[in-house]
Design a protein around this motif. Structure first.
Motif, PDB file in Angstrom:
ATOM      1  N   VAL A 145       7.792  15.124  13.428  1.00 17.02           N
ATOM      2  CA  VAL A 145       6.738  14.320  12.825  1.00 17.02           C
ATOM      3  C   VAL A 145       6.858  14.446  11.310  1.00 17.02           C
ATOM      4  O   VAL A 145       6.786  15.553  10.767  1.00 17.02           O
ATOM      5  N   VAL A 146       7.060  13.321  10.616  1.00 14.87           N
ATOM      6  CA  VAL A 146       7.098  13.323   9.152  1.00 14.87           C
ATOM      7  C   VAL A 146       5.823  12.666   8.643  1.00 14.87           C
ATOM      8  O   VAL A 146       5.470  11.564   9.057  1.00 14.87           O
ATOM      9  N   VAL A 147       5.131  13.370   7.768  1.00 10.64           N
ATOM     10  CA  VAL A 147       3.858  12.910   7.212  1.00 10.64           C
ATOM     11  C   VAL A 147       4.070  12.795   5.709  1.00 10.64           C
ATOM     12  O   VAL A 147       4.114  13.803   4.997  1.00 10.64           O
ATOM     13  N   VAL A 148       4.237  11.578   5.215  1.00  9.66           N
ATOM     14  CA  VAL A 148       4.715  11.371   3.850  1.00  9.66           C
ATOM     15  C   VAL A 148       3.893  10.287   3.164  1.00  9.66           C
ATOM     16  O   VAL A 148       3.826   9.149   3.648  1.00  9.66           O
ATOM     17  N   GLY A 149       3.291  10.641   2.045  1.00  3.37           N
ATOM     18  CA  GLY A 149       2.570   9.672   1.236  1.00  3.37           C
ATOM     19  C   GLY A 149       3.319   9.333  -0.035  1.00  3.37           C
ATOM     20  O   GLY A 149       4.483   9.698  -0.216  1.00  3.37           O
ATOM     21  N   SER A 150       2.636   8.615  -0.926  1.00  4.08           N
ATOM     22  CA  SER A 150       3.245   8.237  -2.195  1.00  4.08           C
ATOM     23  C   SER A 150       2.186   8.228  -3.278  1.00  4.08           C
ATOM     24  O   SER A 150       0.982   8.234  -3.010  1.00  4.08           O
ATOM     25  N   THR A 151       2.643   8.228  -4.525  1.00 11.63           N
ATOM     26  CA  THR A 151       1.766   8.183  -5.687  1.00 11.63           C
ATOM     27  C   THR A 151       2.309   7.148  -6.660  1.00 11.63           C
ATOM     28  O   THR A 151       3.412   6.628  -6.489  1.00 11.63           O
ATOM     29  N   ASN A 152       1.553   6.868  -7.685  1.00 14.22           N
ATOM     30  CA  ASN A 152       2.032   6.059  -8.804  1.00 14.22           C
ATOM     31  C   ASN A 152       2.474   7.027  -9.891  1.00 14.22           C
ATOM     32  O   ASN A 152       1.717   7.340 -10.809  1.00 14.22           O
ATOM     33  N   GLY A 153       3.703   7.531  -9.744  1.00 17.91           N
ATOM     34  CA  GLY A 153       4.155   8.575 -10.653  1.00 17.91           C
ATOM     35  C   GLY A 153       3.309   9.814 -10.494  1.00 17.91           C
ATOM     36  O   GLY A 153       3.066  10.287  -9.370  1.00 17.91           O
ATOM     37  N   ILE A 154       2.804  10.345 -11.581  1.00 21.90           N
ATOM     38  CA  ILE A 154       1.958  11.534 -11.514  1.00 21.90           C
ATOM     39  C   ILE A 154       0.608  11.234 -10.895  1.00 21.90           C
ATOM     40  O   ILE A 154      -0.075  12.129 -10.381  1.00 21.90           O
ATOM     41  N   ASP A 155       0.214   9.960 -10.882  1.00 20.22           N
ATOM     42  CA  ASP A 155      -1.141   9.590 -10.465  1.00 20.22           C
ATOM     43  C   ASP A 155      -1.260   9.458  -8.952  1.00 20.22           C
ATOM     44  O   ASP A 155      -0.871   8.459  -8.361  1.00 20.22           O
ATOM     45  N   GLY A 156      -1.799  10.473  -8.334  1.00 17.09           N
ATOM     46  CA  GLY A 156      -2.165  10.399  -6.931  1.00 17.09           C
ATOM     47  C   GLY A 156      -3.670  10.405  -6.746  1.00 17.09           C
ATOM     48  O   GLY A 156      -4.156  10.577  -5.632  1.00 17.09           O
ATOM     49  N   TYR A 157      -4.388  10.225  -7.847  1.00 21.30           N
ATOM     50  CA  TYR A 157      -5.854  10.264  -7.810  1.00 21.30           C
ATOM     51  C   TYR A 157      -6.467   8.891  -7.582  1.00 21.30           C
ATOM     52  O   TYR A 157      -7.372   8.719  -6.769  1.00 21.30           O
ATOM     53  N   SER A 158      -5.953   7.881  -8.268  1.00 16.18           N
ATOM     54  CA  SER A 158      -6.593   6.566  -8.236  1.00 16.18           C
ATOM     55  C   SER A 158      -6.077   5.691  -7.100  1.00 16.18           C
ATOM     56  O   SER A 158      -6.500   4.547  -6.971  1.00 16.18           O
ATOM     57  N   MET A 159      -5.185   6.202  -6.274  1.00 15.16           N
ATOM     58  CA  MET A 159      -4.690   5.433  -5.148  1.00 15.16           C
ATOM     59  C   MET A 159      -4.780   6.286  -3.879  1.00 15.16           C
ATOM     60  O   MET A 159      -4.681   7.508  -3.924  1.00 15.16           O
ATOM     61  N   LYS A 160      -4.960   5.619  -2.741  1.00 17.86           N
ATOM     62  CA  LYS A 160      -5.161   6.328  -1.470  1.00 17.86           C
ATOM     63  C   LYS A 160      -3.948   6.207  -0.554  1.00 17.86           C
ATOM     64  O   LYS A 160      -4.088   6.246   0.669  1.00 17.86           O
ATOM     65  N   SER A 161      -2.786   6.089  -1.121  1.00 19.99           N
ATOM     66  CA  SER A 161      -1.594   5.853  -0.300  1.00 19.99           C
ATOM     67  C   SER A 161      -1.017   7.166   0.232  1.00 19.99           C
ATOM     68  O   SER A 161       0.176   7.436   0.089  1.00 19.99           O
TER      69      SER A 161
END
Length: 621
Positions: free
Chosen positions: A319-335
């Motif tokens: 099971v791979v559980v992998v999200g993403s960010t907008n560069g350093i910004d993982g605060y303003s997006m819920k991906s």
């Protein structure tokens, strides 16, 4: 045996053959079944006959460095990323390691080819079309493996040049290790091997003494895909139950990406694929004989659960559980995957093709619980937490053994924290570069095969509470991290491991005031040494300027007829201190040293802590 492939079969997608419900072996040298033979076996099915590796061509990436925000007090204070150049082999074309001087590493490269020893590949002069073939090779440090297409071969120079490939792990190296060659017609010389001539659409198969009855030409890597149109319009409330997923095609030459600052690259696809979902339940299924990952939970997924499934004979991870960010910004997006439960599953025989793999991979994700699973027979870690993004993970009640069977420098549970991210992990609704504490408790961990530590808190790992784990053949590790609490642990015979400073109850590696090794707590633990009387390996220990974990109320057991020895510099020279001398410096107050108990007593202690999961976690000392 040979047969013509029907026109309706897509030979470009047909890369796995299953015969009577089991994966057949694509023609290879050395002979051997990758499903049942590897570096853990006496007959590994790999060759060690590389003479040299052809040096890579370094391609500079465009470097991104974020100076602010940053986290002080750590070896890894800044966000950094390399784009393009050497990272172009990944999708997207970026990699933490593709910078000029990544911390604790080197710029990402892979070799361009391989020179084998004379006569090491006896059929090499007869190869009529090397370009059909692949080279499967371990990383030089055995931190993972690569697969390369063969671009050309020269039998007079014993040289194989690589084409596309090498992206199946993130760190790279200029050289490789053990290897095998596959999918070359002239290597079709052993029972249960096959080869597909795509030009003539001819399938060749070499049977053993019994004739098979069912052939499956697999062309599909993904059997169920649940993809909501967006985060705001997810797929909701789906139950996948009671199915057998099997006989899919492999994906080791499909796109891989580097999700964060760990060693991992990952194929973000699987037999069951989830993205933009809420409350998906995958329960009571069997995932067996698969060419890829079992389940991929990618980007936004909330409250999904994977329970009571069996995963076996997988080409890649469970099971791979992998999200993403907008560069350093993982605060303003819920991906990112959030509030996920992986519980009561059986994982075994994973990583048949991709050795940088694990039953459970967690990267750029929030609040993942891995609870009450059984994991064994894997090439690398059982659970890998690839980064320190957000945190609040729980790894609890698992039984993990026979991990790190084919790789090195790892453990049944592995963590990293090299890349900086902005999230609200420290406090809800408040952006921060720090994360929530994660909890590892009540696990039974056997540190056998090539494992170094049962819980390998590697490069920069911080904010963990480890408690009530029964850990056999290994001790506690801290390397370049900080802010970890260990309490009520039982470490059994850690001194049976001796590589890289292991073999002790605590290995506190490279502590540095204001950078690593601070806010480390080790209290109320039990450590039983088998043959050594030395419980700690604390780098740079010096009584004139002590910088050690907070130690108190521990029970240390040494072999009968030996005297405990705490190693530390006194007046500039290394000294072996008694418990009284050690405690005179304010260390290990309330701790005791006794002779080691018998095996039955140790097992009883293990039963006691593992069967009482109501013992508290979240304790602050």
């Amino acid at each position: 045996m040979k047969a013509q492939i029907p026109s309706w079969v897509n030979v470009d997608e047909f890369n796995e053959l299953y015969v009577d419900d089991r994966r057949a072996i694509v023609a290879k040298y050395p002979n051997g079944d990758p499903s049942t033979q590897g570096l853990y076996a006496k007959d590994a099915g790999f060759s060690y006959d590389s003479q040299s590796w052809i040096a890579p061509v370094r391609q500079s990436s465009v470097e991104i460095h974020v100076e602010d925000p940053y986290r002080n007090g750590t070896v890894f204070p800044h966000y950094q990323l390399g784009v393009g150049g050497g990272a172009s082999v990944f999708d997207p074309p970026s990699n933490f390691w593709s910078t000029a001087s990544p911390p604790q590493g080197d710029n990402y490269v892979v070799p361009r080819g391989l020179v084998v020893k004379a006569n090491a590949l006896p059929h090499l002069p007869q190869w009529s079309n090397a370009s059909t073939g692949f080279v499967h090779a371990f990383h030089s440090g055995y931190w993972g493996s690569w697969v390369f297409e063969i671009a050309s071969a020269n039998s007079s120079q014993n040289t194989i040049m690589f084409g596309r490939g090498g992206f199946q792990e993130a760190r790279g190296s200029g050289a490789g290790g053990a290897f095998y060659v596959s999918n070359v017609f002239e290597e079709l010389d052993s029972a249960n091997e096959w080869f597909l001539d795509k030009t003539t659409r001819t399938l060749y198969f070499m049977p053993n003494q019994s004739m098979p009855t069912v052939f499956v030409a697999s062309q599909v890597p993904c059997l169920i895909s649940l993809s909501g149109s967006s985060i705001n319009d997810p797929i909701r409330n789906v139950l996948i139950q009671g199915l057998t997923f099997t006989q899919t095609s492999n994906t080791y030459m499909r796109e891989y990406m580097v999700p964060s600052g760990g060693d991992w690259s990952v194929h973000r696809g699987a037999t069951v694929y989830l993205t933009n979902t809420q409350q998906i339940s995958i329960v009571h299924n069997v995932f067996t004989e698969l060419g890829s990952n079992g389940i991929a939970v990618i980007d936004y997924n909330e409250e999904s659960s994977v329970m009571l499934n069996e995963f076996a004979w997988l080409g890649d991870s469970g099971v791979v559980v992998v999200g993403s960010t907008n560069g350093i910004d993982g605060y303003s997006m819920k991906s990112q995957p959030t509030n996920m439960l992986i519980s009561s599953n059986l994982f075994r025989e994973t990583g048949i093709y991709v050795k940088q793999s694990s039953p459970v991979l967690i990267s750029v994700s929030r609040s993942v619980r891995v609870v009450d699973n059984v994991m064994f027979n894997m090439p690398r870690a059982g659970v890998n937490i690839n980064d320190g993004y957000y945190g609040n993970h729980t790894i609890s009640g698992n039984v993990i053994f026979n991990s790190v069977r084919e790789t090195s420098d790892h453990g049944p549970i592995n963590t990293w924290d090299r890349q900086v991210y902005l999230s609200d992990g420290a406090e809800a609704g408040v952006p921060s570069v720090w994360q929530h504490t994660s909890y590892i408790h009540h696990n039974l961990l056997f540190n056998n095969y090539n494992s170094f530590y049962p819980i390998d808190h590697d490069d920069g790992s911080c904010f963990y509470e480890d408690s009530y784990n029964f850990q056999v053949y290994g001790g506690k590790k801290n390397y370049l991290g900080h802010s970890k609490t260990d309490h009520n642990e039982i470490y059994v015979y850690p001194d049976t491991k001796s590589s890289q400073g292991t073999g002790v109850c605590i290995a506190d590696q490279a502590p540095s005031k204001g950078s690593s090794g601070w806010n480390e707590v080790w209290v109320e633990n039990t450590c039983i040494l088998y043959q050594s009387p030395v419980p700690y390996n604390i780098w740079y220990c010096d009584t004139s300027n002590l910088f050690v974990p907070y130690l108190a109320k521990n029970r240390i057991y040494v072999p009968v007829s030996t005297q405990v020895a705490f190693i530390c510099n006194v007046n500039g020279s290394s000294a072996r201190l008694s418990l009284d001398q050690w405690q005179s410096y304010g260390l290990d107050l309330g701790s005791t040293v006794q002779s080691a108990p018998n095996i039955e007593t140790i097992i009883d202690w293990g039963r006691e802590i593992l069967q009482h999961k109501n013992y508290s976690v979240g304790v602050v000392f």
